[in-house]
Write a protein that holds these residues in place. Structure first.
Motif, PDB file in Angstrom:
ATOM      1  N   VAL A  91     -36.591  -3.073   6.704  1.00  0.00           N
ATOM      2  CA  VAL A  91     -36.880  -3.895   5.667  1.00  0.00           C
ATOM      3  C   VAL A  91     -37.594  -5.312   6.268  1.00  0.00           C
ATOM      4  CG1 VAL A  91     -35.513  -5.316   3.926  1.00  0.00           C
ATOM      5  CG2 VAL A  91     -34.809  -2.969   4.385  1.00  0.00           C
ATOM      6  N   PRO A  92     -38.773  -5.641   5.995  1.00  0.00           N
ATOM      7  CA  PRO A  92     -39.113  -7.032   6.650  1.00  0.00           C
ATOM      8  C   PRO A  92     -38.494  -7.952   6.140  1.00  0.00           C
ATOM      9  CG  PRO A  92     -40.859  -5.430   5.542  1.00  0.00           C
ATOM     10  CD  PRO A  92     -39.680  -4.643   5.396  1.00  0.00           C
ATOM     11  N   GLY A  93     -38.167  -8.772   7.287  1.00  0.00           N
ATOM     12  CA  GLY A  93     -37.309  -9.965   7.189  1.00  0.00           C
ATOM     13  C   GLY A  93     -35.969  -9.895   7.195  1.00  0.00           C
ATOM     14  N   VAL A  94     -35.280  -8.534   7.300  1.00  0.00           N
ATOM     15  CA  VAL A  94     -34.073  -8.122   7.418  1.00  0.00           C
ATOM     16  C   VAL A  94     -33.639  -7.812   8.820  1.00  0.00           C
ATOM     17  CG1 VAL A  94     -32.043  -6.893   6.705  1.00  0.00           C
ATOM     18  CG2 VAL A  94     -33.774  -8.054   5.248  1.00  0.00           C
ATOM     19  N   ASN A  95     -34.335  -6.421   9.172  1.00  0.00           N
ATOM     20  CA  ASN A  95     -34.008  -5.847  10.353  1.00  0.00           C
ATOM     21  C   ASN A  95     -35.332  -5.514  11.240  1.00  0.00           C
ATOM     22  OD1 ASN A  95     -35.042  -3.764   8.905  1.00  0.00           O
ATOM     23  ND2 ASN A  95     -33.138  -2.884   8.535  1.00  0.00           N
ATOM     24  N   GLU A  96     -36.596  -5.951  10.855  1.00  0.00           N
ATOM     25  CA  GLU A  96     -37.776  -5.462  11.643  1.00  0.00           C
ATOM     26  C   GLU A  96     -37.663  -5.743  13.268  1.00  0.00           C
ATOM     27  OE1 GLU A  96     -39.762  -9.371  10.100  1.00  0.00           O
ATOM     28  OE2 GLU A  96     -37.706  -8.150   9.871  1.00  0.00           O
ATOM     29  N   ARG A  97     -36.855  -6.757  13.599  1.00  0.00           N
ATOM     30  CA  ARG A  97     -36.740  -7.013  14.876  1.00  0.00           C
ATOM     31  C   ARG A  97     -36.125  -5.987  15.689  1.00  0.00           C
ATOM     32  NH1 ARG A  97     -34.832 -13.122  16.259  1.00  0.00           N
ATOM     33  NH2 ARG A  97     -33.534 -12.477  14.256  1.00  0.00           N
ATOM     34  N   LEU A  98     -35.065  -5.303  15.033  1.00  0.00           N
ATOM     35  CA  LEU A  98     -34.349  -4.197  15.738  1.00  0.00           C
ATOM     36  C   LEU A  98     -35.261  -2.965  16.234  1.00  0.00           C
ATOM     37  CD1 LEU A  98     -30.979  -3.781  13.647  1.00  0.00           C
ATOM     38  CD2 LEU A  98     -31.486  -5.082  15.848  1.00  0.00           C
ATOM     39  N   PHE A  99     -36.476  -2.960  15.511  1.00  0.00           N
ATOM     40  CA  PHE A  99     -37.327  -1.684  15.971  1.00  0.00           C
ATOM     41  C   PHE A  99     -37.866  -1.881  17.184  1.00  0.00           C
ATOM     42  CE2 PHE A  99     -36.297  -1.113  11.491  1.00  0.00           C
ATOM     43  CZ  PHE A  99     -36.091   0.189  11.437  1.00  0.00           C
ATOM     44  N   SER A 100     -37.875  -3.229  17.745  1.00  0.00           N
ATOM     45  CA  SER A 100     -38.559  -3.503  19.082  1.00  0.00           C
ATOM     46  C   SER A 100     -37.670  -2.938  20.094  1.00  0.00           C
ATOM     47  CB  SER A 100     -38.773  -4.870  19.086  1.00  0.00           C
ATOM     48  OG  SER A 100     -37.479  -5.547  19.258  1.00  0.00           O
ATOM     49  N   TYR A 101     -36.380  -2.426  19.860  1.00  0.00           N
ATOM     50  CA  TYR A 101     -35.640  -1.969  20.658  1.00  0.00           C
ATOM     51  C   TYR A 101     -36.105  -0.504  21.061  1.00  0.00           C
ATOM     52  CZ  TYR A 101     -31.880  -5.431  20.830  1.00  0.00           C
ATOM     53  OH  TYR A 101     -31.508  -6.290  21.013  1.00  0.00           O
ATOM     54  N   GLY A 102     -36.824   0.113  20.258  1.00  0.00           N
ATOM     55  CA  GLY A 102     -37.562   1.512  20.373  1.00  0.00           C
ATOM     56  C   GLY A 102     -37.130   2.453  19.438  1.00  0.00           C
ATOM     57  N   ASP A 103     -36.896   3.498  20.052  1.00  0.00           N
ATOM     58  CA  ASP A 103     -36.593   4.865  19.103  1.00  0.00           C
ATOM     59  C   ASP A 103     -35.543   4.807  18.288  1.00  0.00           C
ATOM     60  OD1 ASP A 103     -35.098   5.486  21.200  1.00  0.00           O
ATOM     61  OD2 ASP A 103     -36.142   7.189  21.924  1.00  0.00           O
ATOM     62  N   ASP A 104     -35.077   5.857  17.702  1.00  0.00           N
ATOM     63  CA  ASP A 104     -33.611   5.676  16.858  1.00  0.00           C
ATOM     64  C   ASP A 104     -32.511   5.609  17.868  1.00  0.00           C
ATOM     65  OD1 ASP A 104     -34.852   5.634  14.569  1.00  0.00           O
ATOM     66  OD2 ASP A 104     -34.785   7.847  14.054  1.00  0.00           O
ATOM     67  N   GLU A 105     -32.677   6.345  18.852  1.00  0.00           N
ATOM     68  CA  GLU A 105     -31.436   6.297  19.722  1.00  0.00           C
ATOM     69  C   GLU A 105     -31.232   5.134  20.526  1.00  0.00           C
ATOM     70  OE1 GLU A 105     -29.788   8.566  23.789  1.00  0.00           O
ATOM     71  OE2 GLU A 105     -31.502   9.153  22.980  1.00  0.00           O
ATOM     72  N   HIS A 106     -32.236   4.244  20.696  1.00  0.00           N
ATOM     73  CA  HIS A 106     -32.070   2.913  21.486  1.00  0.00           C
ATOM     74  C   HIS A 106     -31.412   2.083  20.355  1.00  0.00           C
ATOM     75  CE1 HIS A 106     -34.678   4.585  24.675  1.00  0.00           C
ATOM     76  NE2 HIS A 106     -33.769   3.699  25.335  1.00  0.00           N
ATOM     77  N   ILE A 107     -31.829   2.081  19.075  1.00  0.00           N
ATOM     78  CA  ILE A 107     -31.273   1.169  17.862  1.00  0.00           C
ATOM     79  C   ILE A 107     -29.928   1.583  17.937  1.00  0.00           C
ATOM     80  CG2 ILE A 107     -31.431   0.599  15.651  1.00  0.00           C
ATOM     81  CD1 ILE A 107     -34.523   1.328  15.810  1.00  0.00           C
ATOM     82  N   ALA A 108     -29.555   2.858  17.875  1.00  0.00           N
ATOM     83  CA  ALA A 108     -28.174   3.336  17.548  1.00  0.00           C
ATOM     84  C   ALA A 108     -27.404   2.838  18.867  1.00  0.00           C
ATOM     85  CB  ALA A 108     -28.186   4.769  17.598  1.00  0.00           C
ATOM     86  N   GLU A 109     -27.824   2.909  20.008  1.00  0.00           N
ATOM     87  CA  GLU A 109     -26.946   1.919  21.226  1.00  0.00           C
ATOM     88  C   GLU A 109     -26.858   0.789  20.683  1.00  0.00           C
ATOM     89  OE1 GLU A 109     -29.288   3.179  24.588  1.00  0.00           O
ATOM     90  OE2 GLU A 109     -28.855   5.044  24.483  1.00  0.00           O
ATOM     91  N   PHE A 110     -27.815   0.026  20.400  1.00  0.00           N
ATOM     92  CA  PHE A 110     -27.721  -1.441  20.186  1.00  0.00           C
ATOM     93  C   PHE A 110     -26.370  -1.833  18.939  1.00  0.00           C
ATOM     94  CE2 PHE A 110     -28.505  -4.782  17.133  1.00  0.00           C
ATOM     95  CZ  PHE A 110     -28.354  -5.892  17.924  1.00  0.00           C
ATOM     96  N   LEU A 111     -26.453  -0.777  17.949  1.00  0.00           N
ATOM     97  CA  LEU A 111     -25.527  -0.822  16.618  1.00  0.00           C
ATOM     98  C   LEU A 111     -24.251  -0.631  17.348  1.00  0.00           C
ATOM     99  CD1 LEU A 111     -27.779   0.469  13.674  1.00  0.00           C
ATOM    100  CD2 LEU A 111     -27.175  -1.868  14.319  1.00  0.00           C
ATOM    101  N   SER A 112     -24.305   0.473  18.297  1.00  0.00           N
ATOM    102  CA  SER A 112     -22.835   0.602  18.637  1.00  0.00           C
ATOM    103  C   SER A 112     -22.284  -0.484  19.628  1.00  0.00           C
ATOM    104  CB  SER A 112     -22.805   1.853  19.680  1.00  0.00           C
ATOM    105  OG  SER A 112     -23.359   1.729  20.989  1.00  0.00           O
TER     106      SER A 112
END
Length: 483
Positions: free
Chosen positions: A44-65
Motif C-alpha cells: 500500500v503506497p504511503g503505508v508500508n512501501e518502505r518495508l519492501f526495501s528490506y528485501g524479500d518476504d523472509e526479511h520483511i517477516a524478520e523485521f515484523l517479528s
C-alpha cells in the motif's frame, strides 16, 4: 534490525513454560504470507512501501517479528521468568503488528489459520475439516476454471463482456450454475431427511454472502417435496444494548457470536427438539432490548430451519447429535484477477461483500456507507474466528459470489452513488483498516466497466428472484418471518 529481547520463556496452553523462540514467529508469519502469494498483495503506497526495501518476504517477516518482540517487551511482567507472555498473547501481538503495518490479507490468513487450529484442538473439527487460511482450494479452482471458460476471470475480460453487450449471457450462465448448486443442496437435505434422523438445518456463512435468498430458494424446493419447517429468528436473542459497550468510534461489535445469548439459544433448541414449548424472546432493535416473549413449539414432523451467521459455532449446538443437523454454508467467492491478469493479483472477495453490505445497510437499516466501512473490521474479526475456520463442517457449500457482481454494483456507488467522499473518510485517516479498504475498493471500482442504474434495475437482465437483488433491491421473493 536487532532488538533487545528480555523475554526468555513462553507459557503454553497447558501452562508449562518453554524457551522463547523468535524463529517460530517468523515461521508463522511466513506461512501466512506464502499462503496468499506474498507480502506484495498488501503493498500500500504511503503505508508500508518502505518495508519492501528490506528485501524479500523472509526479511520483511524478520523485521515484523522484531516489532512483535519489541511490543511484547513493553509489558514489564514479561521480563519475570515466571510471568512470561502466553501463546495467545503472542498471537494477538502478531495480528496487531501485521494490521498496524497494513498487511491486512496476511493478517486475515494468519487469524483464520490460528482459529482453525484452535477449533481442531477443541475437538470441534478434524484436521480433514481444517481449511487453513480460509481459501478452500477445490472451490476456488472450480470457480477459476468456470470464469476462464466464460472469459470473466480478469477485470479486463469482464469489462469486454460489458462493453460488447454480452452480460445477459454471463448472468444467465452464472445464475444457472448457482441454481444448480441450490438444487444439489436440496437433494442432499432430502437424502438426509429420508433417514429420519434430520431435525435441524443451519444456513451459515459470512456477512452478505447471500444467505437470505439461498434460504428462501432452498425452502421453496423442500416444501415442494412435502417438508415443513419452523424458522427461528435468532436476532431476537441479542443481548440488550447496555451490555454492548461502544468503542472509540461509538460503534458496537454485534459480529461476535457472543453478542447473542448463546446459552439460551442452545437451551431453547434442545427443548424444541425434545418436544417442549419455549418462550422465545422478542427483541426490539429500536429500543435495543427484549420487549416480550412468544410461545413457540415444534410441530410433529417439522424441521427447524435457522439462518445464522454463526450457525457452525460449536457452543450453539452443544448436546445436539451431529446426525440430526445439516449445515449449508454460503460462500461468496469469485476468482477475478486485477487488470488483464498479468499481475496475478486476485481481487478480494471481502471487498465485494463489503459493497453488498453497504448497499443493504443503506436500503434496509438506514446506516450510512461510511459507518459500514468503519464497522467492517468487526465483521472480519467475527468471521475469521467462528465462521470461516469452521466451514469444513458444512454438508454442502453454495457459492453466492457472482462474476458480474462488480458491474452491477458499481452504478449504486460511482460516480454519483453512495460511495463515501474523500472528505468524509479523511477524519478517520489513522484508522488503517478502513483507509486501506477504501483506497483498494475505490481503485477497483474505477477499473470496472459498470452498468447504468437503469440496466441494473432491469428485471429482464437480473431476475427479481436473483440473489443479487437481495442487495441492489427489487427482489420478488417473499422473505419469511419468524413463525
Amino acid at each position: 534490525m536487532a532488538v533487545q529481547n528480555r523475554i526468555r520463556k513462553v507459557r503454553k496452553r497447558d501452562r508449562s513454560l518453554v524457551a522463547f523462540d523468535q524463529g517460530r514467529i517468523i515461521h508463522a508469519i511466513l506461512r501466512a504470507v506464502q499462503s496468499v502469494g506474498g507480502f506484495s498483495l498488501d503493498h500500500v503506497p504511503g503505508v508500508n512501501e518502505r518495508l519492501f526495501s528490506y528485501g524479500d518476504d523472509e526479511h520483511i517477516a524478520e523485521f515484523l517479528s522484531d516489532v512483535v518482540v519489541a511490543t511484547l517487551n513493553r509489558d514489564q511482567r514479561h521480563w519475570i521468568a515466571n510471568f512470561p507472555p502466553t501463546v495467545e498473547e503472542i498471537q494477538d501481538t502478531v495480528v496487531h503488528v501485521l494490521r498496524s503495518f497494513g498487511f491486512v490479507t496476511v493478517a486475515d490468513a494468519y487469524e483464520c489459520w490460528r482459529w482453525g487450529k484452535y477449533w481442531v484442538r477443541a475437538g470441534a473439527i478434524t484436521m480433514d475439516e481444517f481449511v487453513g487460511n480460509g481459501y478452500p482450494v477445490p472451490l476456488h479452482h472450480e470457480t477459476l476454471a468456470w470464469n476462464r471458460e466464460h472469459g470473466c476471470d480478469t477485470v479486463a475480460g469482464l469489462n469486454e463482456i460489458v462493453r460488447l453487450g454480452h452480460l445477459p449471457e454471463l448472468v444467465a450462465a452464472a445464475t444457472e450454475r448457482y441454481e444448480r448448486s441450490v438444487d444439489e443442496a436440496a437433494t442432499a437435505v432430502l437424502a438426509r431427511a429420508a433417514t429420519g434422523d434430520l431435525r435441524v438445518i443451519w444456513v451459515s456463512g459470512p456477512s452478505s454472502s447471500g444467505k437470505t435468498t439461498t434460504t428462501v430458494k432452498l425452502l421453496q424446493r423442500l416444501r415442494k417435496e412435502g417438508l415443513e419447517f419452523l424458522m427461528l429468528n435468532l436476532d431476537d436473542y441479542f443481548w440488550p444494548l447496555v451490555e454492548h459497550p461502544t468503542d472509540w468510534l461509538n460503534d458496537r461489535n454485534f459480529e461476535t457470536p457472543e453478542a447473542l445469548d448463546i446459552q439460551t439459544i442452545n437451551r431453547h433448541l434442545r427443548a424444541l427438539l425434545d418436544g417442549q414449548a419455549i418462550q422465545k424472546p422478542i427483541y426490539s432493535f429500536k429500543e435495543g432490548r427484549r420487549v416480550g416473549t412468544k410461545l413457540v413449539r415444534l410441530k410433529e414432523g417439522q424441521l427447524l430451519l435457522l439462518d445464522c451467521l454463526h450457525g457452525l459455532y460449536p457452543p450453539l449446538t452443544t448436546g445436539i447429535a451431529r446426525e440430526a443437523m445439516f449445515w449449508l454454508y454460503i460462500e461468496a467467492a469469485n476468482m477475478l484477477y486485477e487488470g488483464d491478469g498479468t499481475s496475478e493479483r486476485l481481487t478480494q472477495f471481502t471487498d465485494v461483500r463489503l459493497l453488498r453490505r453497504m448497499l443493504r445497510d443503506v436500503k434496509h437499516r438506514n446506516h450510512p456507507p461510511l459507518q459500514t466501512l468503519l464497522h467492517w473490521h468487526y465483521v472480519r474479526s467475527g468471521e475469521l474466528f467462528s465462521i470461516i475456520p469452521l466451514m469444513g463442517l458444512a454438508d454442502h457449500v453454495v457459492n453466492g459470489g457472482m462474476p458480474f457482481d462488480l458491474p452491477v454494483l458499481k452504478p449504486f456507488f460511482l460516480p454519483d452513488g453512495i460511495w463515501p467522499k474523500p472528505e468524509e473518510v479523511a477524519p478517520y485517516d489513522t484508522f488503517l483498516d478502513a483507509r486501506i479498504r477504501y483506497r483498494r475498493i475505490g481503485s477497483l471500482l474505477g477499473q470496472v466497466a459498470g452498468l447504468t442504474l437503469w440496466e441494473a434495475e432491469d428485471h429482464a437482465l437480473i431476475p427479481g428472484d436473483h440473489l443479487v437483488r437481495e442487495f441492489i433491491g427489487g427482489t420478488t421473493l417473499q422473505i419469511p418471518h419468524n413463525e
